[in-house]
Design a protein around this motif. Sequence first.
Motif, PDB file in Angstrom:
ATOM      1  N   MET A   1       0.919  -1.236   0.092  1.00  0.00           N
ATOM      2  CA  MET A   1       0.077  -0.073  -0.048  1.00  0.00           C
ATOM      3  C   MET A   1       0.753   1.304  -0.113  1.00  0.00           C
ATOM      4  SD  MET A   1       0.910  -1.136   3.229  1.00  0.00           S
ATOM      5  CE  MET A   1      -0.661  -1.932   3.686  1.00  0.00           C
ATOM      6  N   LEU A   2       2.206   1.179  -0.007  1.00  0.00           N
ATOM      7  CA  LEU A   2       3.078   2.239   0.133  1.00  0.00           C
ATOM      8  C   LEU A   2       3.499   2.901  -1.357  1.00  0.00           C
ATOM      9  CD1 LEU A   2       5.820   1.000   2.698  1.00  0.00           C
ATOM     10  CD2 LEU A   2       3.566   2.563   3.106  1.00  0.00           C
ATOM     11  N   ASP A   3       3.617   4.327  -0.999  1.00  0.00           N
ATOM     12  CA  ASP A   3       3.817   4.837  -2.459  1.00  0.00           C
ATOM     13  C   ASP A   3       4.955   4.284  -3.100  1.00  0.00           C
ATOM     14  OD1 ASP A   3       3.621   7.142  -4.444  1.00  0.00           O
ATOM     15  OD2 ASP A   3       5.456   7.411  -3.400  1.00  0.00           O
ATOM     16  N   PRO A   4       5.266   3.803  -4.090  1.00  0.00           N
ATOM     17  CA  PRO A   4       6.641   3.475  -4.632  1.00  0.00           C
ATOM     18  C   PRO A   4       7.612   4.319  -4.598  1.00  0.00           C
ATOM     19  CG  PRO A   4       4.768   2.909  -6.141  1.00  0.00           C
ATOM     20  CD  PRO A   4       4.010   4.081  -5.344  1.00  0.00           C
ATOM     21  N   GLY A   5       7.570   5.488  -5.008  1.00  0.00           N
ATOM     22  CA  GLY A   5       8.591   6.696  -4.740  1.00  0.00           C
ATOM     23  C   GLY A   5       9.098   6.831  -3.340  1.00  0.00           C
ATOM     24  N   LEU A   6       8.158   6.870  -2.415  1.00  0.00           N
ATOM     25  CA  LEU A   6       8.540   7.003  -0.976  1.00  0.00           C
ATOM     26  C   LEU A   6       9.390   5.596  -0.548  1.00  0.00           C
ATOM     27  CD1 LEU A   6       8.423   7.882   1.888  1.00  0.00           C
ATOM     28  CD2 LEU A   6       6.286   6.765   2.091  1.00  0.00           C
ATOM     29  N   LEU A   7       8.704   4.445  -0.872  1.00  0.00           N
ATOM     30  CA  LEU A   7       9.749   3.238  -0.561  1.00  0.00           C
ATOM     31  C   LEU A   7      11.010   3.091  -1.155  1.00  0.00           C
ATOM     32  CD1 LEU A   7       9.291   0.225   0.630  1.00  0.00           C
ATOM     33  CD2 LEU A   7       8.346  -0.315  -1.529  1.00  0.00           C
ATOM     34  N   ALA A   8      10.861   3.651  -2.605  1.00  0.00           N
ATOM     35  CA  ALA A   8      12.385   3.494  -3.012  1.00  0.00           C
ATOM     36  C   ALA A   8      13.205   4.333  -2.329  1.00  0.00           C
ATOM     37  CB  ALA A   8      12.083   3.850  -4.508  1.00  0.00           C
TER      38      ALA A   8
ATOM     39  N   LEU B   1      13.131  -7.239   2.685  1.00  0.00           N
ATOM     40  CA  LEU B   1      11.623  -7.144   2.363  1.00  0.00           C
ATOM     41  C   LEU B   1      11.232  -8.173   1.971  1.00  0.00           C
ATOM     42  CD1 LEU B   1      11.722  -3.822  -0.072  1.00  0.00           C
ATOM     43  CD2 LEU B   1      12.028  -3.868   2.364  1.00  0.00           C
ATOM     44  N   THR B   2      11.377  -9.311   2.621  1.00  0.00           N
ATOM     45  CA  THR B   2      11.218 -10.611   2.366  1.00  0.00           C
ATOM     46  C   THR B   2       9.605 -10.798   2.920  1.00  0.00           C
ATOM     47  OG1 THR B   2      12.979 -11.827   2.769  1.00  0.00           O
ATOM     48  CG2 THR B   2      11.094 -13.015   3.145  1.00  0.00           C
TER      49      THR B   2
ATOM     50  N   GLN C   1       6.545  -0.880  -7.346  1.00  0.00           N
ATOM     51  CA  GLN C   1       7.401  -0.659  -6.460  1.00  0.00           C
ATOM     52  C   GLN C   1       8.922  -1.201  -6.505  1.00  0.00           C
ATOM     53  OE1 GLN C   1       4.884  -2.369  -3.382  1.00  0.00           O
ATOM     54  NE2 GLN C   1       4.643  -0.650  -2.164  1.00  0.00           N
ATOM     55  N   LEU C   2       8.999  -2.483  -7.078  1.00  0.00           N
ATOM     56  CA  LEU C   2      10.259  -2.997  -7.373  1.00  0.00           C
ATOM     57  C   LEU C   2      10.858  -2.178  -8.490  1.00  0.00           C
ATOM     58  CD1 LEU C   2      12.159  -5.125  -7.095  1.00  0.00           C
ATOM     59  CD2 LEU C   2      10.997  -6.506  -8.672  1.00  0.00           C
TER      60      LEU C   2
ATOM     61  N   ASP D   1       5.915  -8.840 -15.656  1.00  0.00           N
ATOM     62  CA  ASP D   1       4.520  -8.675 -15.577  1.00  0.00           C
ATOM     63  C   ASP D   1       4.275  -7.476 -14.755  1.00  0.00           C
ATOM     64  OD1 ASP D   1       1.858  -8.836 -15.634  1.00  0.00           O
ATOM     65  OD2 ASP D   1       1.562 -10.414 -14.472  1.00  0.00           O
ATOM     66  N   PRO D   2       3.836  -6.219 -15.297  1.00  0.00           N
ATOM     67  CA  PRO D   2       3.838  -5.251 -14.427  1.00  0.00           C
ATOM     68  C   PRO D   2       2.416  -5.083 -13.902  1.00  0.00           C
ATOM     69  CG  PRO D   2       3.555  -4.695 -16.653  1.00  0.00           C
ATOM     70  CD  PRO D   2       3.964  -6.002 -16.969  1.00  0.00           C
TER      71      PRO D   2
END
Length: 218
Positions: free
Chosen positions: A160-167, A178-179, A187-188, A216-217
Amino acid sequence: MERIILHPGLKILDIRCPPRGEARRIHRILVQEFPPYLEEEDDEDEEPKSGTNLLHSKLLVKAINKMEEVNFLCGCNWDPLLAEALFGEESKSYNLKRVKFWRNLHLVSPGLLAMAATNLVEMDVSGLGLTRNQLEVVFTALLEDSKLSKLNIGGNYLDMLDPGLLARAVCRLEFADLTATSLKYQQLEAICAQVSKNTSRLRKLVLKKNNMTLGDPG
């Protein structure tokens, strides 16, 4: 407990709370032998709840704050009072660098958890089911003046986290586990893009058990 506080070479402490009846017996011993270290409002006749009152004692907090590493093991229940004592504003002057948490961390306010993340060097919150609010506040804190270099947050839902924030947050660390965090392709993709930048500090990233194919996006 007093020997732990006075021991000059002890740096690592594993804490496993005793069962209900045993916690009451130990609590009474602490009240009798070390009253100056305990909260004035502690009631020796009150039944400790799974060792919680024992954890509230100033004696234990003082012992923890002399350690460099503390592992809260089976039976350690968290609540706001203990979190405030260990990770509040005064914790910045403590020696504590590495902590492994155990269950019930959802009872700790996001702000205190974020303060722990910025003051510690290593933090293990794996498998604790952190709330979305806790996760967002912690990862946002990593973008600020944070000492944290190693984070194990596996087993928490990060999808649920924003991809940019997580990255950006992950790349402020040297090690991130991040297992089994249900990561999404986006996100990846954001993490990989951030890793390629010269500003990334990341040296090791663990992504096991995320059941995601790079092609697969969707």
